[in-house]
Design a protein around this motif. Structure first.
Motif, mmCIF file in Angstrom:
data_model
loop_
_atom_site.group_PDB
_atom_site.id
_atom_site.type_symbol
_atom_site.label_atom_id
_atom_site.label_comp_id
_atom_site.label_asym_id
_atom_site.label_seq_id
_atom_site.Cartn_x
_atom_site.Cartn_y
_atom_site.Cartn_z
ATOM 1 N N ARG A 1 14.679 3.142 18.077
ATOM 2 C CA ARG A 1 15.903 2.689 18.742
ATOM 3 C C ARG A 1 15.611 1.488 19.630
ATOM 4 N N ASP B 1 19.633 9.434 25.982
ATOM 5 C CA ASP B 1 19.010 9.276 24.661
ATOM 6 C C ASP B 1 17.828 10.216 24.503
ATOM 7 N N THR C 1 19.029 13.803 24.113
ATOM 8 C CA THR C 1 19.620 14.007 22.790
ATOM 9 C C THR C 1 18.544 14.138 21.726
ATOM 10 N N SER C 2 17.533 13.288 21.781
ATOM 11 C CA SER C 2 16.437 13.341 20.811
ATOM 12 C C SER C 2 15.634 14.630 20.963
ATOM 13 N N LYS D 1 23.833 7.751 19.493
ATOM 14 C CA LYS D 1 22.839 8.608 20.131
ATOM 15 C C LYS D 1 22.711 9.960 19.428
ATOM 16 N N THR D 2 23.713 10.340 18.654
ATOM 17 C CA THR D 2 23.712 11.633 17.971
ATOM 18 C C THR D 2 24.158 11.443 16.530
ATOM 19 N N VAL E 1 26.747 13.340 25.699
ATOM 20 C CA VAL E 1 25.614 12.467 26.005
ATOM 21 C C VAL E 1 25.658 11.971 27.446
#
Length: 331
Positions: free
Chosen positions: A66, A77, A80-81, A114-115, A301
């Motif tokens: 990213r 971010d 989320t990851s 982000k998702t 997010v």
């Protein structure tokens, strides 16, 4: 289980993104997988069990990819990851963020999903003439709609960006508010102006508004118009009536696209069952050219607390739903 070290080479930009402000990002990864991460230069060294190292490495690689697109890496971010990696302990399983177009707009670089849900949303915006993005607060549905519209405007693919939403919050009437139309409407559109200012910059937004390239108006001012070669954002659509929703959807003209965003669980109308958003989602299901993306709590997010709040409200609503269904013969 033996703990060993593994080195992962990264360029300087990716390395800074992985470490994060005050080493916050790397600390989140360490806590999630019980690993120790060091940055000796040219990359990171990951110390831990083989399984923990593999998960941490996968998260680091996603974030590095990213960063390579020019996207800013935030704590959201990273979280989320981490969530995607935890839900998919082996490669190829669970929720992942597929390769998707990063919008080449934004003062801090490209804007990327982000998702997985955000990636599908952007793909849907590019493919459908009418897109519905519905779900809880904090999922990025309005921000990404504004970003996509701004990218079309910058590339000259549309002539105007038109933003509208119902003004029903707190029961206020526009006629009673001071100022001209913009001064009356702007407080209701604050989330979108914040997004556009972040994407284009306040000066560019102001210039485009003065030229008529960006227009904001309440739903009532859409009546009788045909919006051609425009990208239209209908925000907070859960607070439109059924008649208002039909009216605004039929404003689409030649070369126009529309995205409708809202949260069906947060209706401020006196009669929530009159919500035009829920009605439109039901009757337009399967219509050619219409796309619907339903975000869920795990797609939030913003702050991690927002997801927990949304889940708590969803659980409470689920307990009360059977009784509500019995009261609504049109559900």
């Amino acid at each position: 289980m033996a703990r060993e070290s593994e080195f992962l080479a990264l360029d300087d930009a990716a390395l800074r993104a992985i470490i994060g402000p005050n080493s916050r990002h790397v600390a989140l990864i360490e806590d999630a997988f019980k690993v120790l991460i060091e940055a000796p230069g040219g990359g990171v060294t990951i110390n831990g069990s083989p399984r923990d190292r593999a998960q941490a490495k996968r998260v680091i690689q996603v974030l590095a990819d990213r960063a390579d697109t020019g996207a800013e890496i935030t704590e959201a971010d990273v979280r989320t990851s981490l969530g995607a990696a935890v839900s998919s302990p082996r490669p190829g399983q669970g929720r992942t963020v597929p390769d998707a177009v990063a919008l080449p707009v934004g003062r801090r670089g490209a804007i990327a999903p982000k998702t997985a849900a955000q990636a599908r949303y952007l793909e849907m915006l590019s493919r459908c003439e009418l897109t519905f993005g519905v779900g809880p607060a904090g999922t990025g549905k309005t921000f990404l709609a504004a970003a996509y519209g701004a990218s079309l405007l910058r590339r000259g693919q549309v002539d105007r960006l038109v933003i509208t939403r119902p003004a029903v919050e707190a029961g206020e009437k526009l006629g009673f508010l001071p100022g001209d139309l913009n001064e009356k409407v702007d407080p209701y559109l604050a989330p979108i102006w914040e997004a556009l200012n972040d994407i284009l910059g306040p000066d560019d937004v102001r210039r485009r508004r003065d030229k008529g390239e960006i227009e904001a108006a309440p739903i009532a001012f859409m009546r009788g118009r045909t919006l051609a070669h425009a990208f239209i954002i209908v925000d907070e659509a859960q607070n439109t009536s059924r008649l208002q929703m039909k009216m605004v959807l039929t404003r689409l003209g030649e070369g126009a696209r529309m995205v409708v965003t809202g949260d069906p669980s947060q209706v401020d109308l006196l009669n929530p069952r009159d919500s035009g958003l829920s009605h439109a989602l039901r009757i337009l299901d399967g219509v050619t050219g219409v796309g619907v993306l339903k975000f869920e709590a795990q797609d939030v997010v913003r702050h991690a607390m927002v997801e927990r709040i949304v889940r708590a409200y969803d659980a409470d609503a689920a307990k009360r739903r059977p009784a509500a269904d019995l009261e609504d013969p049109d559900s």
